[in-house]
Design an enzyme around this catalytic site. Sequence first.
Site, PDB file in Angstrom:
ATOM      1  N   GLY A  29       0.833  -1.206   0.000  1.00 34.00           N
ATOM      2  CA  GLY A  29       0.000   0.000   0.000  1.00 34.00           C
ATOM      3  C   GLY A  29       0.863   1.250   0.000  1.00 34.00           C
ATOM      4  O   GLY A  29       2.101   1.176   0.019  1.00 34.00           O
ATOM      5  N   ASP A  81       3.255  -2.828   8.183  1.00 38.39           N
ATOM      6  CA  ASP A  81       2.211  -2.667   7.160  1.00 38.39           C
ATOM      7  C   ASP A  81       1.225  -1.585   7.593  1.00 38.39           C
ATOM      8  O   ASP A  81       1.118  -1.258   8.791  1.00 38.39           O
ATOM      9  CB  ASP A  81       1.474  -4.005   6.966  1.00 38.39           C
ATOM     10  CG  ASP A  81       0.723  -4.079   5.638  1.00 38.39           C
ATOM     11  OD1 ASP A  81       0.704  -3.083   4.886  1.00 38.39           O
ATOM     12  OD2 ASP A  81       0.158  -5.158   5.353  1.00 38.39           O
ATOM     13  N   GLY A  82       0.495  -1.071   6.639  1.00 40.30           N
ATOM     14  CA  GLY A  82      -0.572  -0.110   6.902  1.00 40.30           C
ATOM     15  C   GLY A  82      -1.878  -0.821   7.220  1.00 40.30           C
ATOM     16  O   GLY A  82      -1.916  -2.034   7.402  1.00 40.30           O
ATOM     17  N   LYS A  94      -8.008  -4.696   6.722  1.00 41.39           N
ATOM     18  CA  LYS A  94      -6.977  -4.527   5.709  1.00 41.39           C
ATOM     19  C   LYS A  94      -7.473  -5.126   4.394  1.00 41.39           C
ATOM     20  O   LYS A  94      -8.469  -5.831   4.364  1.00 41.39           O
ATOM     21  CB  LYS A  94      -5.682  -5.229   6.143  1.00 41.39           C
ATOM     22  CG  LYS A  94      -5.004  -4.518   7.315  1.00 41.39           C
ATOM     23  CD  LYS A  94      -3.683  -5.144   7.716  1.00 41.39           C
ATOM     24  CE  LYS A  94      -2.777  -5.445   6.580  1.00 41.39           C
ATOM     25  NZ  LYS A  94      -2.507  -4.286   5.695  1.00 41.39           N
ATOM     26  N   GLY A  96      -7.597  -3.126   1.405  1.00 41.73           N
ATOM     27  CA  GLY A  96      -8.022  -2.116   0.436  1.00 41.73           C
ATOM     28  C   GLY A  96      -7.232  -2.222  -0.862  1.00 41.73           C
ATOM     29  O   GLY A  96      -7.744  -1.948  -1.945  1.00 41.73           O
ATOM     30  N   GLY A  97      -5.996  -2.661  -0.742  1.00 44.20           N
ATOM     31  CA  GLY A  97      -5.155  -2.853  -1.927  1.00 44.20           C
ATOM     32  C   GLY A  97      -5.245  -4.267  -2.480  1.00 44.20           C
ATOM     33  O   GLY A  97      -4.584  -4.594  -3.465  1.00 44.20           O
ATOM     34  N   GLU A 103      -0.693 -10.718   3.064  1.00 44.09           N
ATOM     35  CA  GLU A 103      -0.394  -9.912   4.257  1.00 44.09           C
ATOM     36  C   GLU A 103      -0.647 -10.729   5.520  1.00 44.09           C
ATOM     37  O   GLU A 103       0.150 -10.717   6.465  1.00 44.09           O
ATOM     38  CB  GLU A 103      -1.256  -8.647   4.269  1.00 44.09           C
ATOM     39  CG  GLU A 103      -0.884  -7.661   3.178  1.00 44.09           C
ATOM     40  CD  GLU A 103      -1.843  -6.486   3.061  1.00 44.09           C
ATOM     41  OE1 GLU A 103      -1.449  -5.506   2.437  1.00 44.09           O
ATOM     42  OE2 GLU A 103      -2.966  -6.552   3.572  1.00 44.09           O
TER      43      GLU A 103
HETATM   44  C1  5RP Z   1      -3.389  -3.484   1.204  1.00 47.13           C
HETATM   45  C2  5RP Z   1      -3.637  -3.038   2.603  1.00 47.13           C
HETATM   46  C3  5RP Z   1      -3.120  -1.700   2.991  1.00 47.13           C
HETATM   47  O1  5RP Z   1      -2.327  -1.825   4.111  1.00 47.13           O
HETATM   48  C4  5RP Z   1      -4.272  -0.792   3.299  1.00 47.13           C
HETATM   49  O2  5RP Z   1      -5.159  -0.793   2.179  1.00 47.13           O
HETATM   50  C5  5RP Z   1      -3.809   0.635   3.580  1.00 47.13           C
HETATM   51  O3  5RP Z   1      -3.307   1.199   2.415  1.00 47.13           O
HETATM   52  P1  5RP Z   1      -2.670   2.645   2.378  1.00 47.13           P
HETATM   53  O4  5RP Z   1      -1.406   2.594   3.162  1.00 47.13           O
HETATM   54  O5  5RP Z   1      -2.422   2.887   0.899  1.00 47.13           O
HETATM   55  O6  5RP Z   1      -3.666   3.618   2.952  1.00 47.13           O
HETATM   56  O7  5RP Z   1      -4.209  -3.715   3.418  1.00 47.13           O
HETATM   57  O8  5RP Z   1      -4.003  -4.713   0.937  1.00 47.13           O
END
Ligand code: 5RP
Length: 220
Positions: A29, A81-82, A94, A96-97, A103
């Site tokens: 992400g 991780d985010g 988690k 969104g990506g 993960e």
């Molecule tokens: C990807 C994820 C990311 O950690 C989550 O979507 C946050 O993304 P970003 O750092 O772009 O806000 O779970 O699958």
Amino acid sequence: MTQDELKRAAAEAALEFVGDGSIVGVGTGSTANFFIDGLARMKDRIRGAVASSEASAHRLAAHGIALFDLNDVTTLPVYVDGADEIDASLAMIKGGGGALTREKIVAAVAERFVCICDASKQVEALGRFPLPVEVIPMARAQVTRALAALGGRPLLREGFITDNGNIIIDVHGLQIARPVEFESTLNQLVGVVTNGLFARRGANTLLLATPDGVRRIDAD
Ligand code: 5RP
């Protein structure tokens, strides 16, 4: 500060958790990308990284950071991780990506999960962000019906295929009062590969970037 500046601040703070000579678990992400870019500055002090997606693997490789297969690694001291949402117990949504499955696998091997977020990701209750669920393609209709029966509004993520060759169904309109239990319930649906609730194995440490600085919050 912009949201990107906050994301970068959280990512930079996470570099403190990277031990010399270690292999680092790396998330996916935009926030994780800032972490990867920071890791590049200290690449001569680490052995390398395990990536949670093809996208992160490419970014790590472009920086000349050695990539390890998770199967060749027994343990990772840290996974960074985010998140799309994180609550007070450090349970997260988690995916969104779309990288939720890898993960979750890499996080499961790590001793410490360090979550890096800007303050907009902190919530009282999980569920405002649509919950991603990775599904085997032939189970799409059946899983969609089951997710609706659980009270959500499932929507296929159009035109998206995961690194594992599967589809994502994003579940809108959930109010997740019991994340640990709900994560298990979703795991029981035949055809579901993984769901984006990271509650059974939440973060150990949250580095939350605010305009006043990066706050460290540790799980109980
Ligand atoms: C990807 C994820 C990311 O950690 C989550 O979507 C946050 O993304 P970003 O750092 O772009 O806000 O779970 O699958």
